[in-house]
Design a protein around this motif. Structure first.
Motif, PDB file in Angstrom:
ATOM      1  N   UNK A  28     -18.579  29.954 -38.217  1.00  0.00           N
ATOM      2  CA  UNK A  28     -17.720  28.963 -37.551  1.00  0.00           C
ATOM      3  C   UNK A  28     -17.843  27.605 -38.223  1.00  0.00           C
ATOM      4  N   UNK A  29     -19.080  27.220 -38.526  1.00  0.00           N
ATOM      5  CA  UNK A  29     -19.305  25.915 -39.159  1.00  0.00           C
ATOM      6  C   UNK A  29     -18.591  25.816 -40.506  1.00  0.00           C
ATOM      7  N   UNK A  30     -18.694  26.871 -41.297  1.00  0.00           N
ATOM      8  CA  UNK A  30     -18.096  26.858 -42.629  1.00  0.00           C
ATOM      9  C   UNK A  30     -16.570  26.856 -42.558  1.00  0.00           C
ATOM     10  N   UNK A  31     -16.020  27.646 -41.633  1.00  0.00           N
ATOM     11  CA  UNK A  31     -14.560  27.711 -41.485  1.00  0.00           C
ATOM     12  C   UNK A  31     -14.002  26.367 -41.056  1.00  0.00           C
ATOM     13  N   UNK A  32     -14.692  25.732 -40.105  1.00  0.00           N
ATOM     14  CA  UNK A  32     -14.237  24.409 -39.657  1.00  0.00           C
ATOM     15  C   UNK A  32     -14.308  23.403 -40.797  1.00  0.00           C
ATOM     16  N   UNK A  33     -15.383  23.485 -41.578  1.00  0.00           N
ATOM     17  CA  UNK A  33     -15.553  22.561 -42.699  1.00  0.00           C
ATOM     18  C   UNK A  33     -14.472  22.766 -43.765  1.00  0.00           C
ATOM     19  N   UNK A  34     -14.159  24.032 -44.046  1.00  0.00           N
ATOM     20  CA  UNK A  34     -13.180  24.336 -45.088  1.00  0.00           C
ATOM     21  C   UNK A  34     -11.734  24.260 -44.586  1.00  0.00           C
ATOM     22  N   UNK A  35     -11.544  24.273 -43.264  1.00  0.00           N
ATOM     23  CA  UNK A  35     -10.210  24.240 -42.646  1.00  0.00           C
ATOM     24  C   UNK A  35      -9.330  25.381 -43.169  1.00  0.00           C
ATOM     25  N   UNK A  36      -9.887  26.575 -43.134  1.00  0.00           N
ATOM     26  CA  UNK A  36      -9.171  27.739 -43.638  1.00  0.00           C
ATOM     27  C   UNK A  36      -8.178  28.267 -42.604  1.00  0.00           C
ATOM     28  N   UNK A  37      -7.106  28.885 -43.113  1.00  0.00           N
ATOM     29  CA  UNK A  37      -6.166  29.601 -42.257  1.00  0.00           C
ATOM     30  C   UNK A  37      -6.657  31.052 -42.172  1.00  0.00           C
ATOM     31  N   UNK A  38      -7.480  31.313 -41.172  1.00  0.00           N
ATOM     32  CA  UNK A  38      -8.153  32.602 -41.057  1.00  0.00           C
ATOM     33  C   UNK A  38      -7.168  33.738 -40.810  1.00  0.00           C
ATOM     34  N   UNK A  39      -6.156  33.494 -39.979  1.00  0.00           N
ATOM     35  CA  UNK A  39      -5.194  34.543 -39.636  1.00  0.00           C
ATOM     36  C   UNK A  39      -4.415  34.989 -40.872  1.00  0.00           C
ATOM     37  N   UNK A  40      -3.948  34.017 -41.661  1.00  0.00           N
ATOM     38  CA  UNK A  40      -3.205  34.348 -42.889  1.00  0.00           C
ATOM     39  C   UNK A  40      -4.097  35.118 -43.855  1.00  0.00           C
ATOM     40  N   UNK A  41      -5.361  34.716 -43.966  1.00  0.00           N
ATOM     41  CA  UNK A  41      -6.302  35.414 -44.837  1.00  0.00           C
ATOM     42  C   UNK A  41      -6.569  36.832 -44.369  1.00  0.00           C
ATOM     43  N   UNK A  42      -6.649  37.004 -43.050  1.00  0.00           N
ATOM     44  CA  UNK A  42      -6.881  38.326 -42.482  1.00  0.00           C
ATOM     45  C   UNK A  42      -5.715  39.267 -42.786  1.00  0.00           C
ATOM     46  N   UNK A  43      -4.507  38.757 -42.710  1.00  0.00           N
ATOM     47  CA  UNK A  43      -3.324  39.561 -43.019  1.00  0.00           C
ATOM     48  C   UNK A  43      -3.325  39.996 -44.484  1.00  0.00           C
ATOM     49  N   UNK A  44      -3.758  39.111 -45.362  1.00  0.00           N
ATOM     50  CA  UNK A  44      -3.825  39.461 -46.786  1.00  0.00           C
ATOM     51  C   UNK A  44      -4.865  40.543 -47.025  1.00  0.00           C
ATOM     52  N   UNK A  45      -5.990  40.473 -46.311  1.00  0.00           N
ATOM     53  CA  UNK A  45      -7.038  41.486 -46.448  1.00  0.00           C
ATOM     54  C   UNK A  45      -6.543  42.851 -45.969  1.00  0.00           C
ATOM     55  N   UNK A  46      -5.870  42.860 -44.824  1.00  0.00           N
ATOM     56  CA  UNK A  46      -5.398  44.116 -44.243  1.00  0.00           C
ATOM     57  C   UNK A  46      -4.362  44.794 -45.127  1.00  0.00           C
ATOM     58  N   UNK A  47      -3.521  44.008 -45.781  1.00  0.00           N
ATOM     59  CA  UNK A  47      -2.445  44.581 -46.603  1.00  0.00           C
ATOM     60  C   UNK A  47      -2.836  44.739 -48.070  1.00  0.00           C
ATOM     61  N   UNK A  48      -4.087  44.464 -48.394  1.00  0.00           N
ATOM     62  CA  UNK A  48      -4.552  44.637 -49.770  1.00  0.00           C
ATOM     63  C   UNK A  48      -4.827  46.112 -50.054  1.00  0.00           C
ATOM     64  N   UNK A  49      -4.468  46.622 -51.253  1.00  0.00           N
ATOM     65  CA  UNK A  49      -4.776  48.020 -51.595  1.00  0.00           C
ATOM     66  C   UNK A  49      -6.263  48.346 -51.542  1.00  0.00           C
TER      67      UNK A  49
END
Length: 447
Positions: A28-49
């Protein structure tokens, strides 16, 4: 005895809660610090070969990767609770390994069909699903098959259905295969499902290629999260040692006995208890990280999976005395060749699945096994097209099966020579004894 078991369960749940809490706070600390779009990243992971080697840290970012890993971990923990699976060394090894591979290859969607296949198999065979639960967990090594068919190989309207069906079929047939394959290496490869997955993956890949489905290997590796991952790992390993120390009556008593274990089919939880097991896991985590630092490799998704696999199987077969020879053997094989540092590091970490070789047959054979493992693992991946995440487990099974006859011949020869030596020694002592008796009799006659 029931109270004792309940206390053990409470201790392991407490330890698990603390470890998960440490990771969640860091996440949580790292995500808040980096201000990542976690949902968009998760979608890319799920649809990756997800074919080898696809580092999800690059695909989705560190926030999405940890979210994916936690979803898979929570899913497995929930099933463990519902099925009332006893937490032993193999279960701990499974959780750490699956969690590690959530950083490259496995996501919360491509693992689900295997569980459905396992459930169908348990119904077909009239057995309790919890009896094969761990086997199915490890079978998710073939998760890239589901992603590959869904998102790259088959582009028709039925691609998702085909992918799910393939995952269910694999989950259905893997249990009898795994039992059969274990006989080949006789337990000297701790990653038996890696060997099974390699055989099964080779067959499925051949069928796909027969119908002109092209599988394209990838090599996507992150380089920017080394420090964050090392800090997180250090916190987890220290926590494991501290928790183990407390559970073991605030001492390291008994750890020397654990280090004498060969590691062959050895469940450290059942043999030595949770305390010493956690201590061993924490120590082995630092051994794995130390090896990476020694050869100058940075932590990324695949190498983190390797580290966590070492830590997990330190509850089921590994300790530093039987793993260091393997690490040395792989490093020695890579030294002076064209093999890059990443390949050497990854092969060494996962190659420690051969730890029982060093434990049973000695350091020299452990080094030889590590050396041979690096040679085999670099070529064997083409057989299954990079769709078996436990490629090193496949290689280790081949290496163990290949070396066993030679190691047994050597061991038998040494045992035979020792028996001959002891026999000659016994005959010599007998002759000396008879000679002394003769001298004593002659002295009596003189008197």
């Amino acid at each position: 005895m029931d109270n004792f078991k309940q206390n053990r369960i409470k201790k392991i749940e407490l330890a698990s809660g603390i470890l998960i809490g440490i990771i969640i706070i860091g996440f949580i600390a790292y995500v808040i610090y980096q201000r990542e779009n976690v949902i968009a990243g998760m979608l890319r992971i799920i649809t990756s070969p997800a074919v080898l080697i696809t580092d999800f840290l690059v695909i989705g970012g560190i926030g999405a990767v940890f979210l994916n890993a936690f979803l898979i971990l929570i899913f497995n923990l929930t099933l463990t609770k519902l099925l009332k699976v006893e937490i032993n060394g193999l279960v701990i090894a499974c959780f750490f390994t699956v969690f590690g591979f959530s950083f490259f290859g496995k996501n919360i969607l491509n693992v689900l069909p295997f569980y459905l296949g396992g459930i169908l198999y348990s119904v077909f065979e009239h057995i309790d699903f919890k009896e094969i639960f761990i086997t199915i967990c490890f079978t998710t090594a073939l998760a890239p098959f589901v992603s590959e068919v869904a998102f790259r190989v088959d582009t028709t309207d039925t691609s998702y259905i085909n992918a799910i069906a393939l995952g269910i079929i694999i989950g259905f047939i893997v249990t009898p295969l795994a039992k059969k394959m274990a006989n080949f290496h006789e337990g000297f490869n701790l990653y038996n499902l890696g060997f099974t997955g390699g055989i099964l993956g080779a067959v499925i890949t051949s069928i796909l290629k027969l119908y002109h489905f092209q599988i394209i290997p990838t090599r996507i590796i992150s380089t920017e999260f080394d420090l964050a991952l090392k800090i997180l790992c250090t916190a987890v390993f220290i926590a494991l040692i501290i928790i183990g120390f407390i559970i073991n009556d605030s001492s390291f008593k008994g750890y020397r006995n654990l280090l004498k274990d060969t590691g062959l089919k050895a469940d450290y939880v059942l043999k030595y208890g949770y305390g010493l097991t956690f201590i061993n896991m924490g120590i082995m985590g630092f051994v794995a990280i130390g090896f990476l630092m020694l050869i100058g490799e940075k932590l990324n998704g695949p190498l983190l999976a390797g580290v966590l696999a070492v830590v997990g199987f330190s509850a089921y077969g590994k300790h530093f005395k039987n793993t260091i020879p393997i690490l040395v053997g792989v490093w020695f094989a890579g030294w002076g060749t064209s093999t890059n540092g990443f390949t050497t590091a990854l092969s060494a970490l996962f190659g420690t699945s051969l730890a029982p070789v060093a434990g049973v047959y000695g350091t020299v054979w452990g080094i030889i096994a590590g050396w041979l493992h690096l040679a085999v693992v670099q070529s064997i991946g083409t057989v299954h097209g990079g769709l078996n995440l436990y490629n090193n487990g496949f290689s280790a099974g081949i290496v163990a099966g290949f070396l066993l006859p030679f190691m047994n011949i050597t061991r038998t020869y040494k045992a035979t020579q020792r028996m001959k030596y002891l026999k000659r020694k016994k005959q010599l002592y007998k002759a000396i004894s008879e000679e002394r008796k003769k001298w004593a009799d002659e002295d009596e006659d003189d008197i």
